[in-house]
Design an enzyme around this catalytic site. Structure first.
Site, PDB file in Angstrom:
ATOM      1  N   ARG A   1       0.849  -1.184   0.000  1.00  0.00           N
ATOM      2  CA  ARG A   1       0.000   0.000   0.000  1.00  0.00           C
ATOM      3  C   ARG A   1       0.888   1.238   0.000  1.00  0.00           C
ATOM      4  O   ARG A   1       1.865   1.319   0.751  1.00  0.00           O
ATOM      5  CB  ARG A   1      -0.924   0.031   1.230  1.00  0.00           C
ATOM      6  CG  ARG A   1      -2.074  -0.967   1.179  1.00  0.00           C
ATOM      7  CD  ARG A   1      -3.089  -0.608   0.113  1.00  0.00           C
ATOM      8  NE  ARG A   1      -4.253  -1.471   0.137  1.00  0.00           N
ATOM      9  CZ  ARG A   1      -4.362  -2.618  -0.521  1.00  0.00           C
ATOM     10  NH1 ARG A   1      -3.327  -3.044  -1.238  1.00  0.00           N
ATOM     11  NH2 ARG A   1      -5.476  -3.327  -0.458  1.00  0.00           N
TER      12      ARG A   1
ATOM     13  N   GLU B   1      -5.816   6.100  -6.636  1.00  0.00           N
ATOM     14  CA  GLU B   1      -5.933   5.182  -7.767  1.00  0.00           C
ATOM     15  C   GLU B   1      -7.342   5.245  -8.345  1.00  0.00           C
ATOM     16  O   GLU B   1      -8.306   5.407  -7.592  1.00  0.00           O
ATOM     17  CB  GLU B   1      -5.612   3.747  -7.310  1.00  0.00           C
ATOM     18  CG  GLU B   1      -4.187   3.570  -6.817  1.00  0.00           C
ATOM     19  CD  GLU B   1      -3.858   2.121  -6.469  1.00  0.00           C
ATOM     20  OE1 GLU B   1      -4.716   1.233  -6.722  1.00  0.00           O
ATOM     21  OE2 GLU B   1      -2.766   1.860  -5.964  1.00  0.00           O
TER      22      GLU B   1
ATOM     23  N   HIS C   1      -0.860  -0.888 -10.258  1.00  0.00           N
ATOM     24  CA  HIS C   1      -1.471  -1.831  -9.308  1.00  0.00           C
ATOM     25  C   HIS C   1      -1.864  -3.139 -10.002  1.00  0.00           C
ATOM     26  O   HIS C   1      -3.031  -3.556 -10.006  1.00  0.00           O
ATOM     27  CB  HIS C   1      -2.692  -1.216  -8.623  1.00  0.00           C
ATOM     28  CG  HIS C   1      -2.938  -1.809  -7.264  1.00  0.00           C
ATOM     29  ND1 HIS C   1      -3.620  -1.163  -6.268  1.00  0.00           N
ATOM     30  CD2 HIS C   1      -2.588  -3.017  -6.733  1.00  0.00           C
ATOM     31  CE1 HIS C   1      -3.682  -1.922  -5.187  1.00  0.00           C
ATOM     32  NE2 HIS C   1      -3.066  -3.062  -5.455  1.00  0.00           N
TER      33      HIS C   1
END
Length: 338
Positions: free
Chosen positions: A242, A271, A291
Protein backbone atom coordinates in the site's frame (compact mmCIF):
# COMPACT_ATOMS: atom_id res chain seq x y z
CA UNK A 1 -34.59 -20.79 -0.33
CA UNK A 2 -36.79 -20.27 -3.39
CA UNK A 3 -37.00 -22.93 -6.12
CA UNK A 4 -37.23 -20.35 -8.90
CA UNK A 5 -34.37 -17.86 -8.72
CA UNK A 6 -35.12 -14.18 -9.08
CA UNK A 7 -33.93 -12.29 -12.12
CA UNK A 8 -31.74 -9.37 -11.09
CA UNK A 9 -30.27 -6.31 -12.70
CA UNK A 10 -26.56 -6.56 -11.98
CA UNK A 11 -24.04 -3.75 -12.47
CA UNK A 12 -20.35 -4.67 -12.45
CA UNK A 13 -18.10 -1.69 -11.80
CA UNK A 14 -14.50 -0.89 -12.69
CA UNK A 15 -13.78 -3.71 -15.12
CA UNK A 16 -10.83 -1.75 -16.50
CA UNK A 17 -9.69 -4.42 -18.97
CA UNK A 18 -13.21 -5.47 -20.06
CA UNK A 19 -12.23 -8.96 -18.98
CA UNK A 20 -15.13 -10.07 -16.77
CA UNK A 21 -17.28 -11.30 -19.65
CA UNK A 22 -14.37 -13.55 -20.77
CA UNK A 23 -14.09 -15.35 -17.41
CA UNK A 24 -15.47 -18.88 -17.00
CA UNK A 25 -17.30 -17.81 -13.83
CA UNK A 26 -19.30 -15.20 -15.76
CA UNK A 27 -21.65 -18.03 -16.81
CA UNK A 28 -22.94 -18.05 -13.21
CA UNK A 29 -24.85 -14.86 -14.05
CA UNK A 30 -26.82 -16.45 -16.90
CA UNK A 31 -30.44 -15.38 -16.62
CA UNK A 32 -29.63 -12.02 -15.03
CA UNK A 33 -29.53 -8.63 -16.74
CA UNK A 34 -25.86 -7.64 -16.51
CA UNK A 35 -24.29 -4.26 -17.24
CA UNK A 36 -20.52 -3.85 -17.14
CA UNK A 37 -18.74 -0.52 -16.65
CA UNK A 38 -15.11 -0.30 -17.75
CA UNK A 39 -14.13 3.19 -16.64
CA UNK A 40 -13.28 4.46 -13.16
CA UNK A 41 -15.82 6.90 -11.76
CA UNK A 42 -15.75 8.53 -8.33
CA UNK A 43 -18.39 11.20 -8.94
CA UNK A 44 -21.49 10.29 -6.93
CA UNK A 45 -23.83 12.05 -9.37
CA UNK A 46 -22.54 10.00 -12.29
CA UNK A 47 -22.67 6.76 -10.31
CA UNK A 48 -26.19 7.47 -9.05
CA UNK A 49 -27.42 8.03 -12.60
CA UNK A 50 -25.70 4.94 -13.98
CA UNK A 51 -26.83 2.63 -11.20
CA UNK A 52 -30.35 3.93 -10.64
CA UNK A 53 -32.00 0.67 -11.77
CA UNK A 54 -29.46 -1.75 -10.31
CA UNK A 55 -30.53 -4.49 -7.92
CA UNK A 56 -26.96 -5.63 -7.38
CA UNK A 57 -23.54 -3.96 -7.46
CA UNK A 58 -20.43 -6.07 -8.02
CA UNK A 59 -17.22 -4.46 -6.79
CA UNK A 60 -13.60 -5.51 -7.13
CA UNK A 61 -11.45 -4.73 -4.12
CA UNK A 62 -11.51 -1.05 -3.13
CA UNK A 63 -11.89 0.46 -6.57
CA UNK A 64 -15.20 2.21 -5.75
CA UNK A 65 -16.30 3.57 -2.38
CA UNK A 66 -19.93 3.06 -1.45
CA UNK A 67 -21.34 5.22 1.32
CA UNK A 68 -24.41 7.11 2.43
CA UNK A 69 -24.19 9.70 -0.37
CA UNK A 70 -24.50 7.01 -3.04
CA UNK A 71 -26.74 4.52 -1.25
CA UNK A 72 -29.36 7.19 -0.53
CA UNK A 73 -29.76 7.65 -4.28
CA UNK A 74 -30.06 3.97 -5.22
CA UNK A 75 -33.60 3.07 -4.08
CA UNK A 76 -33.66 -0.26 -5.96
CA UNK A 77 -30.34 -1.59 -4.72
CA UNK A 78 -30.57 -4.76 -2.64
CA UNK A 79 -27.14 -6.38 -2.70
CA UNK A 80 -23.46 -5.40 -2.88
CA UNK A 81 -21.27 -8.37 -3.74
CA UNK A 82 -17.52 -8.84 -3.92
CA UNK A 83 -14.64 -10.89 -2.53
CA UNK A 84 -12.32 -9.93 0.31
CA UNK A 85 -12.27 -7.16 2.89
CA UNK A 86 -14.65 -4.25 2.35
CA UNK A 87 -13.37 -1.15 4.19
CA UNK A 88 -14.67 0.95 1.29
CA UNK A 89 -18.29 -0.08 1.93
CA UNK A 90 -20.22 1.71 4.69
CA UNK A 91 -21.94 -1.22 6.37
CA UNK A 92 -24.03 0.94 8.69
CA UNK A 93 -25.36 2.89 5.72
CA UNK A 94 -26.08 -0.36 3.88
CA UNK A 95 -28.09 -1.58 6.84
CA UNK A 96 -30.05 1.67 7.08
CA UNK A 97 -31.00 1.37 3.43
CA UNK A 98 -31.79 -2.34 3.58
CA UNK A 99 -28.88 -3.35 1.36
CA UNK A 100 -27.07 -6.62 2.01
CA UNK A 101 -23.27 -6.49 1.79
CA UNK A 102 -21.88 -9.92 0.90
CA UNK A 103 -18.18 -10.63 0.61
CA UNK A 104 -16.35 -13.91 1.00
CA UNK A 105 -13.21 -13.60 3.10
CA UNK A 106 -11.82 -16.66 1.40
CA UNK A 107 -8.23 -17.47 2.28
CA UNK A 108 -6.20 -17.55 -0.91
CA UNK A 109 -2.66 -16.16 -0.83
CA UNK A 110 -2.06 -13.56 -3.53
CA UNK A 111 0.48 -15.55 -5.49
CA UNK A 112 0.24 -13.05 -8.39
CA UNK A 113 1.39 -10.24 -6.09
CA UNK A 114 4.43 -12.26 -5.04
CA UNK A 115 5.22 -12.99 -8.68
CA UNK A 116 4.87 -9.33 -9.63
CA UNK A 117 7.12 -8.34 -6.72
CA UNK A 118 9.89 -10.43 -8.21
CA UNK A 119 9.14 -9.17 -11.70
CA UNK A 120 9.64 -5.62 -10.43
CA UNK A 121 12.84 -6.51 -8.57
CA UNK A 122 14.43 -8.11 -11.62
CA UNK A 123 13.21 -5.41 -13.99
CA UNK A 124 14.48 -2.59 -11.79
CA UNK A 125 17.86 -4.03 -10.88
CA UNK A 126 18.66 -5.09 -14.45
CA UNK A 127 17.17 -1.95 -16.08
CA UNK A 128 14.97 -4.15 -18.27
CA UNK A 129 12.24 -1.60 -19.19
CA UNK A 130 14.80 1.07 -20.09
CA UNK A 131 17.00 -1.22 -22.17
CA UNK A 132 14.01 -2.77 -23.95
CA UNK A 133 12.69 0.66 -24.92
CA UNK A 134 16.17 1.77 -26.02
CA UNK A 135 16.59 -1.29 -28.23
CA UNK A 136 13.35 -0.47 -30.06
CA UNK A 137 14.80 2.98 -30.73
CA UNK A 138 17.99 1.57 -32.24
CA UNK A 139 20.25 1.92 -29.20
CA UNK A 140 22.32 -0.95 -27.84
CA UNK A 141 23.01 -1.57 -24.13
CA UNK A 142 24.01 1.52 -22.15
CA UNK A 143 23.50 0.58 -18.49
CA UNK A 144 24.89 -2.02 -16.13
CA UNK A 145 22.62 -3.82 -13.69
CA UNK A 146 22.96 -5.52 -10.34
CA UNK A 147 22.55 -9.24 -9.69
CA UNK A 148 20.82 -10.83 -6.73
CA UNK A 149 23.15 -13.57 -5.49
CA UNK A 150 24.91 -12.63 -2.29
CA UNK A 151 22.97 -9.41 -1.82
CA UNK A 152 20.67 -8.77 1.13
CA UNK A 153 16.91 -8.99 0.75
CA UNK A 154 15.06 -7.16 3.50
CA UNK A 155 11.51 -8.25 4.22
CA UNK A 156 9.41 -5.76 6.19
CA UNK A 157 6.40 -7.77 7.34
CA UNK A 158 6.79 -11.55 7.47
CA UNK A 159 3.27 -12.81 6.80
CA UNK A 160 2.06 -15.05 3.99
CA UNK A 161 3.29 -12.83 1.16
CA UNK A 162 6.48 -11.76 2.88
CA UNK A 163 7.39 -15.37 3.59
CA UNK A 164 6.86 -16.37 -0.05
CA UNK A 165 8.96 -13.46 -1.29
CA UNK A 166 11.68 -14.56 1.14
CA UNK A 167 11.61 -18.15 -0.16
CA UNK A 168 12.19 -16.96 -3.70
CA UNK A 169 14.97 -14.64 -2.56
CA UNK A 170 16.70 -17.59 -0.93
CA UNK A 171 16.40 -19.54 -4.18
CA UNK A 172 18.25 -16.69 -5.91
CA UNK A 173 21.03 -17.02 -3.35
CA UNK A 174 20.25 -13.83 -1.47
CA UNK A 175 20.94 -13.19 2.19
CA UNK A 176 17.68 -12.63 4.08
CA UNK A 177 16.86 -10.11 6.76
CA UNK A 178 13.42 -9.78 8.38
CA UNK A 179 11.73 -7.06 10.41
CA UNK A 180 8.19 -6.31 11.50
CA UNK A 181 5.90 -6.62 14.47
CA UNK A 182 6.42 -9.28 17.08
CA UNK A 183 4.44 -11.86 15.11
CA UNK A 184 6.67 -11.37 12.08
CA UNK A 185 9.82 -11.71 14.15
CA UNK A 186 8.56 -14.89 15.81
CA UNK A 187 7.55 -16.46 12.50
CA UNK A 188 10.90 -15.59 10.93
CA UNK A 189 12.81 -17.05 13.87
CA UNK A 190 10.68 -20.22 13.75
CA UNK A 191 11.54 -20.55 10.05
CA UNK A 192 15.22 -20.22 10.85
CA UNK A 193 15.58 -16.84 9.13
CA UNK A 194 17.73 -14.01 10.44
CA UNK A 195 15.98 -11.10 12.11
CA UNK A 196 17.48 -7.61 11.80
CA UNK A 197 19.16 -6.26 14.90
CA UNK A 198 16.84 -3.27 14.69
CA UNK A 199 14.47 -1.44 12.37
CA UNK A 200 17.31 0.93 11.52
CA UNK A 201 19.55 -2.00 10.59
CA UNK A 202 16.92 -3.28 8.15
CA UNK A 203 17.00 -0.02 6.20
CA UNK A 204 20.77 0.32 6.40
CA UNK A 205 21.69 -3.22 5.34
CA UNK A 206 19.09 -4.12 2.71
CA UNK A 207 20.12 -4.11 -0.94
CA UNK A 208 16.49 -4.84 -1.80
CA UNK A 209 13.82 -3.90 0.74
CA UNK A 210 10.34 -5.25 0.04
CA UNK A 211 7.30 -4.04 2.00
CA UNK A 212 4.63 -6.56 2.98
CA UNK A 213 2.60 -4.83 5.66
CA UNK A 214 -1.16 -4.53 6.00
CA UNK A 215 -2.43 -0.97 5.95
CA UNK A 216 -3.95 0.05 9.28
CA UNK A 217 -4.03 3.05 11.58
CA UNK A 218 -0.80 1.73 13.05
CA UNK A 219 1.06 1.30 9.76
CA UNK A 220 -0.19 4.36 7.87
CA UNK A 221 2.79 6.67 7.41
CA UNK A 222 5.03 4.17 9.19
CA UNK A 223 7.98 4.86 6.88
CA UNK A 224 9.30 8.40 6.72
CA UNK A 225 12.18 10.43 5.28
CA UNK A 226 14.54 9.45 8.09
CA UNK A 227 14.08 5.75 7.34
CA UNK A 228 14.64 6.13 3.60
CA UNK A 229 17.73 8.27 4.16
CA UNK A 230 19.34 5.28 5.89
CA UNK A 231 19.24 3.18 2.72
CA UNK A 232 22.19 2.56 0.41
CA UNK A 233 22.60 4.58 -2.77
CA UNK A 234 22.54 1.26 -4.65
CA UNK A 235 19.46 -0.08 -2.83
CA UNK A 236 16.02 -0.78 -4.26
CA UNK A 237 12.78 -0.19 -2.32
CA UNK A 238 9.84 -2.29 -3.50
CA UNK A 239 6.24 -1.56 -2.56
CA UNK A 240 3.48 -3.88 -3.77
CA UNK A 241 1.47 -3.48 -0.55
CA UNK A 242 0.00 0.00 0.00
CA UNK A 243 1.31 3.46 -0.88
CA UNK A 244 0.08 4.88 2.42
CA UNK A 245 2.71 2.91 4.33
CA UNK A 246 5.13 5.66 3.27
CA UNK A 247 4.55 9.24 4.33
CA UNK A 248 3.25 11.47 1.50
CA UNK A 249 6.06 12.89 -0.62
CA UNK A 250 8.77 11.04 1.28
CA UNK A 251 9.61 8.54 -1.45
CA UNK A 252 9.87 11.17 -4.19
CA UNK A 253 12.17 13.29 -2.05
CA UNK A 254 14.29 10.27 -1.12
CA UNK A 255 14.70 9.14 -4.73
CA UNK A 256 15.71 12.65 -5.75
CA UNK A 257 18.31 12.60 -2.97
CA UNK A 258 19.57 9.19 -4.11
CA UNK A 259 18.75 7.14 -1.02
CA UNK A 260 17.52 4.65 -1.98
CA UNK A 261 18.92 4.64 -5.48
CA UNK A 262 15.77 3.10 -6.96
CA UNK A 263 12.18 2.22 -6.21
CA UNK A 264 9.73 -0.19 -7.79
CA UNK A 265 6.14 0.73 -6.97
CA UNK A 266 2.80 -0.89 -7.83
CA UNK A 267 0.56 1.12 -5.49
CA UNK A 268 -0.40 4.78 -5.22
CA UNK A 269 -2.23 7.03 -2.78
CA UNK A 270 -4.87 7.92 -5.38
CA UNK A 271 -5.93 5.18 -7.77
CA UNK A 272 -6.38 4.97 -10.63
CA UNK A 273 -3.41 7.26 -11.23
CA UNK A 274 -3.84 8.77 -14.69
CA UNK A 275 -1.77 11.94 -14.38
CA UNK A 276 1.49 11.52 -16.35
CA UNK A 277 2.85 14.58 -14.53
CA UNK A 278 2.71 12.85 -11.15
CA UNK A 279 6.12 13.46 -9.51
CA UNK A 280 6.82 9.77 -8.92
CA UNK A 281 6.13 8.87 -12.55
CA UNK A 282 8.58 11.53 -13.71
CA UNK A 283 11.55 10.06 -11.86
CA UNK A 284 13.94 7.94 -13.96
CA UNK A 285 14.89 5.85 -10.92
CA UNK A 286 11.27 4.83 -10.19
CA UNK A 287 9.75 1.83 -11.93
CA UNK A 288 5.97 2.21 -11.64
CA UNK A 289 3.15 -0.17 -12.58
CA UNK A 290 -0.63 0.44 -12.28
CA UNK A 291 -1.47 -1.83 -9.31
CA UNK A 292 -1.05 -5.05 -11.25
CA UNK A 293 -0.27 -7.20 -8.21
CA UNK A 294 -3.61 -9.00 -8.06
CA UNK A 295 -4.53 -8.49 -11.72
CA UNK A 296 -4.21 -12.02 -13.05
CA UNK A 297 -6.78 -14.32 -14.65
CA UNK A 298 -6.85 -17.09 -12.05
CA UNK A 299 -7.12 -14.48 -9.31
CA UNK A 300 -10.03 -12.85 -11.12
CA UNK A 301 -11.78 -16.21 -11.57
CA UNK A 302 -11.50 -16.72 -7.82
CA UNK A 303 -12.62 -13.24 -6.76
CA UNK A 304 -15.44 -12.75 -9.25
CA UNK A 305 -16.47 -16.38 -8.85
CA UNK A 306 -17.11 -15.79 -5.16
CA UNK A 307 -18.98 -12.55 -5.89
CA UNK A 308 -21.20 -14.28 -8.46
CA UNK A 309 -21.90 -17.22 -6.12
CA UNK A 310 -23.24 -14.68 -3.63
CA UNK A 311 -25.56 -13.24 -6.25
CA UNK A 312 -26.86 -16.70 -7.11
CA UNK A 313 -27.47 -17.43 -3.42
CA UNK A 314 -29.31 -14.13 -2.98
CA UNK A 315 -31.42 -14.80 -6.08
CA UNK A 316 -32.49 -18.10 -4.46
CA UNK A 317 -33.46 -16.30 -1.26
CA UNK A 318 -30.52 -17.52 0.83
CA UNK A 319 -27.86 -14.80 1.09
CA UNK A 320 -24.35 -15.92 2.07
CA UNK A 321 -21.21 -14.21 3.44
CA UNK A 322 -23.29 -11.34 4.81
CA UNK A 323 -21.31 -8.66 6.65
CA UNK A 324 -24.32 -6.76 8.00
CA UNK A 325 -26.60 -9.56 9.24
CA UNK A 326 -28.82 -6.99 10.99
CA UNK A 327 -30.35 -6.23 7.60
CA UNK A 328 -31.68 -9.79 7.39
CA UNK A 329 -33.91 -9.13 10.40
CA UNK A 330 -35.84 -6.58 8.40
CA UNK A 331 -37.08 -6.65 4.87
CA UNK A 332 -34.66 -5.92 2.07
CA UNK A 333 -36.27 -3.05 0.25
CA UNK A 334 -38.23 -3.70 -2.91
CA UNK A 335 -38.65 -7.30 -3.93
CA UNK A 336 -36.29 -8.23 -6.78
CA UNK A 337 -37.80 -8.67 -10.21
CA UNK A 338 -39.29 -12.07 -10.85
Amino acid sequence: MTDSPLSLRVSILDDYQDVVRTLDCFAKLDGHDVTIWNDAVADVDVLAERLADADVLVLLRERTKVGEALLSRLPKLKLISQNGHIPHVDLAACTRHGVIASSALAARPSYPTVELTWGLILAALRNIPYESAALREGRWQSTIGLGLRGRTLGIYGFGRLGSMVAQIGAAFGMELLVWGRQGSLERASAAGLPVAASRQALFEQSDVLSLHLRLSAETTGLIGPGDLALMKRTALLVNTSRAELIQPGALVAALRAGRPGKAAVDVFEDEPLTDPADPLLRLPNALCTPHLGYVERDNYEFAYGNAFDQIVAFAHGAPINVHNPEVLKGTVRNEPRA
